[in-house]
Scaffold this motif. Structure first.
Motif, short mmCIF file in Angstrom:
data_model
loop_
_atom_site.label_atom_id
_atom_site.label_comp_id
_atom_site.label_asym_id
_atom_site.label_seq_id
_atom_site.Cartn_x
_atom_site.Cartn_y
_atom_site.Cartn_z
N LEU A 34 47.69 27.54 68.92
CA LEU A 34 48.20 27.67 70.30
C LEU A 34 47.33 28.61 71.11
O LEU A 34 47.04 28.36 72.28
N LYS A 35 46.91 29.71 70.48
CA LYS A 35 46.07 30.66 71.20
C LYS A 35 44.73 30.01 71.57
O LYS A 35 44.24 30.17 72.69
N GLU A 36 44.16 29.26 70.62
CA GLU A 36 42.88 28.60 70.91
C GLU A 36 43.02 27.54 72.00
O GLU A 36 42.10 27.28 72.75
N SER A 37 44.18 26.93 72.06
CA SER A 37 44.36 25.84 73.03
C SER A 37 44.35 26.35 74.46
O SER A 37 44.08 25.61 75.39
N GLY A 38 44.65 27.63 74.65
CA GLY A 38 44.70 28.17 76.01
C GLY A 38 45.95 27.77 76.78
O GLY A 38 46.00 27.91 78.00
N LEU A 39 46.98 27.29 76.08
CA LEU A 39 48.22 26.90 76.76
C LEU A 39 48.87 28.10 77.44
O LEU A 39 49.04 29.15 76.83
N THR A 40 49.24 27.92 78.72
CA THR A 40 49.97 28.96 79.43
C THR A 40 51.29 28.39 79.93
O THR A 40 51.43 27.18 80.09
N GLY A 41 52.25 29.28 80.17
CA GLY A 41 53.61 28.87 80.53
C GLY A 41 53.66 28.06 81.81
O GLY A 41 52.95 28.33 82.77
N ARG A 42 54.54 27.06 81.82
CA ARG A 42 54.66 26.17 82.98
C ARG A 42 55.89 26.51 83.84
O ARG A 42 56.22 25.79 84.76
N GLY A 43 56.55 27.62 83.51
CA GLY A 43 57.74 27.99 84.28
C GLY A 43 57.41 28.75 85.55
O GLY A 43 58.30 29.07 86.33
N GLY A 44 56.14 29.04 85.77
CA GLY A 44 55.75 29.69 87.01
C GLY A 44 54.80 30.86 86.83
O GLY A 44 53.91 31.08 87.63
N ALA A 45 54.97 31.61 85.74
CA ALA A 45 54.18 32.84 85.61
C ALA A 45 52.87 32.64 84.85
O ALA A 45 52.02 33.52 84.84
N ALA A 46 52.70 31.47 84.20
CA ALA A 46 51.46 31.12 83.50
C ALA A 46 51.04 32.16 82.45
O ALA A 46 49.87 32.49 82.29
N PHE A 47 52.00 32.66 81.71
CA PHE A 47 51.69 33.61 80.64
C PHE A 47 51.23 32.85 79.40
O PHE A 47 51.78 31.79 79.08
N PRO A 48 50.20 33.34 78.68
CA PRO A 48 49.70 32.62 77.51
C PRO A 48 50.78 32.46 76.42
O PRO A 48 51.32 33.44 75.92
N THR A 49 51.06 31.22 76.06
CA THR A 49 52.16 30.93 75.14
C THR A 49 51.89 31.44 73.73
O THR A 49 52.78 31.99 73.08
N GLY A 50 50.65 31.28 73.26
CA GLY A 50 50.31 31.73 71.90
C GLY A 50 50.56 33.22 71.73
O GLY A 50 51.07 33.67 70.71
N ILE A 51 50.20 33.97 72.75
CA ILE A 51 50.38 35.43 72.68
C ILE A 51 51.87 35.79 72.65
O ILE A 51 52.32 36.66 71.91
#
Ligand SMILES: Cc1cc2nc3c(=O)[nH]c(=O)nc-3n(C[C@H](O)[C@H](O)[C@H](O)COP(=O)(O)O)c2cc1C
Ligand code: SF4
Ligand code: SF4
Ligand code: SF4
Ligand code: FES
Ligand code: FES
Lengths: 575, 288
Positions: free
Chosen positions: A216-233
Motif C-alpha cells: 500500500l505504501k509503495e502504491s502511493g494510495l491516498t485517501g479519497r474522503g477529501g484530505a488525501a492522507f497516505p493510506t499505507g501510513i
C-alpha cells in the motif's frame, strides 16, 4: 432509587417494544449501588445504542416523545438531558407529534437540484397536501430533483430501488473501481466471486499484513474522503499500536453537496467494501469494523446489511475467516441527517452515542479513535483501491495516473452536463475531457464547483488543468470528494452562493464560535449583497469572516466554509 | 511514567526561549512566562473544551491557529501569541459574540472588545440569541441571551463536578442552546440546585436570584459589596465559602476555584443554605 432522574413522562407500549427489541433490560443488580459505579459501567456498555434507539423510536412513532426518550434513556442509563442533546443534533429526528400518518418528503434544495427544478417539485408536492421538508444535498445529484421519503415502520426510501440503476456509470480508459458497479455485478456473493471477488482477501491472508502495508505504501494510495492522507501510513500506524481492541471504520456518511459515489458503491458493490475492510482488519490487528452510512441512504444500508449477513454465513466474516486464525466482524451504524458526522472524530462521537461534535486533534484517530482506541477510518472509494492494489500489484496500479497521484479517481458529474453520473478516470484527465465524456455542457459554461461545497469555483480558463492532487494544489484548489458541479450561463451564481452559505450555516455543529457564528454572518452578508458586486466594506467583512473561520475553527467544516464564496468573488462571478 | 522521569520541553514563545515540563499547555507556559492570553471557555477547574477560540495562537508550521488553552507545548515549537493573524481572529471572535449576545454584564469581554478594536456596527441585522429570562425558582435565573455556549455549566453539572447531568447542549449550529430534556423547567428536571453551573458561568447568563433582583431594581452597587470567607457549617467536609454581601445582605455564595477541597464547587446547602441567616422573603416577595 437510581441516582439518575429520567422524568415522569410515560412511554407508549409501541415505544417500549421498539426499545425492548433493541436492548434488553439491564441485568446489573443495582441495589445499594451508586450510579457512578454501576450506572457508569452500564452507560459505557450501552451508550453506543443511543443512536439506534433514537432511530427505533422515530421509526415506530414518527417522532421522539418525552415518554419514549425517557424509557430509552433509563434503559441505557444515559442522562435524559444528554439523550435529548444527542437527539436534537440530527435533522431526521422530530420532537413534535407529526399529526398525521403521512410520510415526510425531504426534497433537496442544494444547487444541482435547485437548477433541476426542486422548487416546482416542492410546490407540486405541497399542492397535493404532502409534508415537505427542504433538505440539503441528498447524494442523488445525478437524478435531480432528489427526494428522500421518511416514513414509519421501515418504509423510508431514497427511491434508489426503483431508479433506473445505476445511472450513468462510465470510464475514461479501462474500468477499475467501477467494473462491477456498472452492471451490479457485486450485489450478491456468487456474482461478486465470479467477477473476481475475494481473491484479494485470500492473497492477504497468505502474504500477511506487513506485506500488505508495504504494498500500500509503495502504491502511493491516498485517501479519497477529501484530505488525501497516505493510506499505507495510516494503516501502518494502527498496526503498530499495542492497545486493544482496534477498529476499522468505513466512512460512508457522504453528505458533501455534489457527491454520490459512495452511495453507488454501497448499493451496487457492497462486498468489495466488506472484503477491503476485512483486509484492513487482518493486516492491522483489528477484529471489528463499522460502516457509518448516512441516514438518508436507505437502499445502501439495506444492501450492505444483506451483504454482511451473506458474508457472515459464508465464513467471510466472523471467527476464523476462510479457515485462517483471523476474526473480523462488521456492524452498520446509520447516521440521522448531519453532514458534520462525516468528519472522522465527529463520526466516532456519533457512534458512541454522543453529540456529533468533532474532537480536537491531536490525538489522531490512529492513536485514539473510536471508543478511544486506535482506529483506521477510510472512505469507501479508498477501500476499493486497496483491492486493485492487492489483486494486480503496484506496477499495474501505478500504470495509471501520475507519479504523485497514481491510479484512477471517481468523479461525480452533476448539473448542466448532458449525462450526469459517476465517472472513473485516470488522475491527470483534464476538466475539458471529463466534461466531454459526460456529453458536454448543456449551454455555455459559466463555472464549475470542484470538490463540493467545501471546494472552489473554477471557470473556462481552468479547463485544461489536469485533475491531480499536485496540479489542483498548485492552483490553490482541491479535488475534495470528486464532486464536479457544472453551471451554465443560465444559472444565477449569486443564488448558488447564498445556498452554499446556508448549507454551512445549517450544518455547522455549533461547537466553536468562528464557525457557529461565522457561517451565519457570511450567509447574512451574501443575502444582503444578492446579485451585485460586493462593496469594499462587504468585501472586507467577507474576507475577515472567512479568515477567522479558516484560521481558528476546530474542524474542516469551518475551515473550508469560506472557500467557495471567496473563489467566486475572486473569479468575479458576482456582478 | 513517574514524575521524575518526566522530561522538559524547550520551545520559543514570542522569541523567548522557554522550558516547561512535558504536558504543560501553551496557556500555562505563557502565564508562567508573564505572557497574557485571553480565554473564555477555559477554567482552571474544568476540562478544556477549546470551543470559544479566543485563546488561539500562531504555531509555526501549523496550517491553522491552535488553541493555547488545550494544546500542549512541543519541543522546538515556535509560537507567537500576538501576531496580526492572531489579533484578527480574536477581533472577529469578539465581534461574533458581541453581535450575538448581551455582553453588558461581562466586563472582561468588554475590555477585550476595546483592546482588539472589535466593531459590531459593521454588521447589519445580525441574528442574535434572543430569549426571555427564565425565572423558575428563587435560587437562580437563566438569561440565555447572554449565553456564549462555552460549555462550562454543562461540564460543571456533568462529569467535571456535580455528576447530575441536568443540562446539556441541545440543537445544532446557530440553534444550539443549553437545555434540559424537552426544555423542562429546572425544578422538574434532574437539577439538585447545587448552583455549580452559576458558579462557572463567565457572562452572568446564569445568575443568583438575589443578585438578579438587585440588578433589576437598579440597586446593584459593587461599591457597597464585600466578600467574607468562612467555612460551611453543614457537614464535616469543611468547604470554604466566600459570602458576598451588599449592605450586609447576602446575594451569593461561592468557593475559590483553586480550593483543594471544593475546586470552586459546592452543594445546595453550602450554596443556598444561608437563607436561615437571612430568609429570602426579605428580598423576594414571591417566595412563601
Ligand atoms: C465536515 C467534514 C465532512 C466529511 N465528510 C466525509 C464523508 O462523508 N466521507 C468521508 O470519507 N470523509 C469525510 N470527511 C473526511 C474525514 O474526516 C476523513 O478524513 C476521511 O474519512 C478519511 O478517509 P480517507 O483517508 O480514506 O480519505 C469529512 C471531513 C469533514 C471536515
Ligand atoms: S468548525 Fe464548525 S463544524 Fe467544526 S467543530 Fe467548529 S462549529 Fe463544529
Ligand atoms: S444547579 Fe447544579 S444540578 Fe442544577 S443545573 Fe446547575 S449544576 Fe446542574
Ligand atoms: S450559560 Fe453560562 S456557563 Fe453555560 S454555556 Fe452559557 S455562558 Fe457558558
Ligand atoms: S441531491 Fe440535490 S444537490 Fe445533491
Ligand atoms: S479559552 Fe481556549 S478555546 Fe476557549
Amino acid at each position: 432509587m437510581p441516582d439518575l432522574k429520567f422524568g415522569d413522562a410515560a412511554p407508549d407500549s409501541e415505544e417500549c417494544s421498539a426499545i425492548d427489541a433493541l436492548v434488553a433490560a439491564p441485568t446489573l443488580d443495582r441495589r445499594g449501588e451508586r450510579w457512578v459505579i454501576g450506572g457508569r459501567t452500564r452507560e459505557q456498555e450501552a451508550r453506543h445504542l443511543l443512536l439506534p434507539g433514537l432511530h427505533a423510536l422515530q421509526d415506530a412513532m414518527g417522532w421522539i416523545s418525552p415518554g419514549g426518550l425517557s424509557y430509552l434513556a433509563e434503559r441505557l442509563q444515559v442522562p435524559i438531558a444528554d439523550a435529548y442533546g444527542v437527539a436534537t443534533f440530527y435533522d431526521l429526528f422530530h420532537f413534535d407529534p407529526p399529526g398525521s400518518e403521512q410520510p415526510v418528503h425531504h426534497v433537496c434544495v442544494d444547487p444541482v437540484c435547485a437548477i433541476g427544478n426542486s422548487g416546482s417539485y416542492i410546490a407540486e408536492l405541497r399542492a397535493k397536501g404532502a409534508l415537505v421538508h427542504e433538505s440539503p444535498c441528498l447524494g442523488q445529484c445525478e437524478r435531480p430533483p432528489a427526494v428522500f421519503i421518511q416514513a414509519k415502520n421501515g418504509a423510508s426510501s431514497d427511491l434508489s430501488d426503483i431508479a433506473q440503476s445505476p445511472a450513468a456509470v462510465a470510464a475514461d480508459g479501462p474500468l477499475r473501481l467501477l467494473k462491477r458497479i456498472r452492471h451490479m455485478e457485486g450485489s450478491d456473493l456468487q456474482t461478486y466471486k465470479r467477477h473476481g471477488g475475494y481473491t484479494a482477501l485470500q492473497a492477504a491472508i497468505e502474504t500477511g499484513g506487513a506485506k500488505i502495508i508495504e504494498v500500500l505504501k509503495e502504491s502511493g494510495l491516498t485517501g479519497r474522503g477529501g484530505a488525501a492522507f497516505p493510506t499505507g501510513i495510516k494503516w501502518e500506524s494502527v498496526a503498530k499500536q499495542e492497545a486493544l481492541p482496534k477498529f476499522v471504520v468505513a466512512n460512508a456518511d457522504e453528505s458533501e453537496p455534489g457527491t454520490f459515489k459512495d452511495r453507488m458503491i454501497l448499493e451496487n458493490d457492497p462486498f468489495s467494501l466488506i472484503e477491503a475492510m476485512t483486509i484492513a482488519g487482518i493486516s492491522t490487528g483489528c477484529e471489528k469494523g463499522w460502516v457509518y452510512i448516512r441516514g438518508e441512504y436507505t437502499t445502501a444500508a439495506q444492501r450492505m446489511d444483506r451483504a454482511i449477513n451473506e458474508a457472515s454465513a459464508s465464513n467471510l466474516l466472523g471467527a476464523g475467516i476462510l479457515g485462517s486464525t483471523f476474526n473480523f466482524d462488521i456492524e452498520i451504524r446509520r447516521g440521522a441527517g448531519a453532514y458534520i458526522c462525516g468528519e472522522e472524530t465527529s463520526l466516532f462521537n456519533s457512534v458512541e452515542g454522543y453529540r456529533g461534535e468533532p474532537r480536537s486533534k491531536p490525538p489522531y484517530p490512529t492513536e485514539q479513535g473510536l471508543f478511544g482506541q486506535p482506529t483506521i477510518v477510510n472512505n469507501p472509494e479508498t477501500f476499493l483501491n486497496v483491492l486493485e492494489i492487492v489483486n494486480y500489484g503496484v506496477d499495474h496500479y501505478r500504470s495509471a495516473g501520475t507519479p504523485e497521484s497514481p491510479g484512477t479517481k471517481l468523479f461525480c458529474l452533476s448539473g448542466d452536463v448532458l449525462h450526469p453520473g459517476l465517472y472513473e478516470a485516470e488522475f491527470g484527465i483534464t476538466l475539458r475531457r471529463l466534461l466531454a465524456r459526460a456529453g458536454g455542457v448543456t449551454g455555455d459554461l459559466k463555472a464549475i464547483l470542484l470538490g463540493g461545497a467545501a471546494g472552489s469555483f473554477v471557470d473556462s480558463r481552468q479547463l485544461d488543468m489536469p485533475l491531480t492532487f499536485e496540479d489542483t494544489r498548485e492552483e490553490g484548489l482541491s479535488l475534495g470528494s470528486g464532486a464536479v458541479m457544472v453551471f451554465s450561463t443560465g444559472v444565477d451564481i449569486a443564488t448558488v452562493l447564498t445556498r452554499l452559505a446556508k448549507f454551512f450555516r445549517e450544518e455547522s455543529c455549533g461547537q466553536c464560535v468562528p464557525c457557529r457564528v461565522g457561517t451565519v454572518r457570511q450567509h447574512e452578508v451574501l443575502t444582503q449583497i444578492s446579485n451585485r458586486k460586493p462593496t469594499t466594506r462587504e468585501d472586507v467583512l467577507l474576507t475577515e469572516i472567512g479568515s477567522v473561520m479558516t484560521d481558528a475553527s476546530i474542524c474542516g467544516l469551518g475551515q473550508t466554509a469560506a472557500s467557495a464564496v471567496q473563489s467566486a468573488i475572486q473569479l468575479g462571478l458576482l456582478r | 511514567m513517574t514524575r521524575d522521569t518526566k522530561t522538559d520541553v524547550t520551545f520559543s514563545l514570542n522569541d523567548l526561549t522557554v522550558t516547561v515540563p512535558e504536558g504543560t499547555t501553551i496557556l500555562e507556559a505563557a502565564r508562567e512566562a508573564g505572557v497574557e492570553i485571553p480565554t473564555l471557555c477555559w477554567a482552571s477547574n474544568l476540562t478544556p473544551v477549546n470551543a470559544c477560540r479566543l485563546c488561539v495562537v500562531e504555531l509555526q508550521g501549523s496550517r491553522t491557529l491552535v488553541p493555547a488553552c488545550s494544546r500542549e507545548c512541543e519541543p522546538n515549537a515556535v509560537i507567537h501569541t500576538d501576531s496580526e493573524r492572531v489579533a484578527l481572529s480574536r477581533k472577529m471572535v469578539l465581534e461574533f459574540l458581541d453581535t450575538t449576545n448581551d455582553l453588558t454584564e461581562s466586563p472582561d469581554l468588554q475590555n477585550l472588545i476595546d483592546r482588539y478594536g472589535a466593531d459590531s456596527s459593521r454588521y447589519s441585522k445580525p441574528k442574535r440569541m434572543d430569549e426571555d429570562v427564565k425565572i423558575e425558582d428563587d435560587l437562580f435565573i437563566r438569561a440565555y441571551d447572554r449565553c456564549v455556549l462555552c460549555y462550562k455549566c454543562v461540564e460543571a453539572c456533568g462529569d467535571d463536578a456535580q455528576f447530575t447531568f441536568a443540562i446539556s447542549m441541545a440543537g445544532r449550529g446557530s440553534d444550539m442552546r443549553v437545555s434540559t430534556e424537552f426544555e423542562t423547567p429546572l425544578p422538574d428536571s434532574a437539577c439538585v440546585y447545587c448552583g455549580n453551573c452559576v458558579g462557572v458561568c463567565p457572562t452572568n447568563a446564569l445568575q443568583f436570584k438575589a443578585e438578579f433582583d438587585l440588578r433589576q431594581s437598579e440597586d446593584w452597587d459593587p461599591q457597597r459589596q464585600t466578600s467574607t470567607d468562612t467555612i460551611c457549617s453543614y457537614c464535616g467536609v469543611g468547604c470554604t465559602l466566600e459570602v458576598h454581601t451588599q449592605d450586609n445582605e447576602i446575594f451569593k455564595v461561592t468557593s475559590p476555584s483553586d480550593h483543594s477541597v471544593t475546586s470552586g464547587h459546592l452543594c445546595v446547602k453550602g450554596r443556598f443554605g444561608w437563607q436561615y441567616v437571612q430568609p429570602p422573603t426579605r428580598r423576594s416577595p414571591t417566595n412563601h
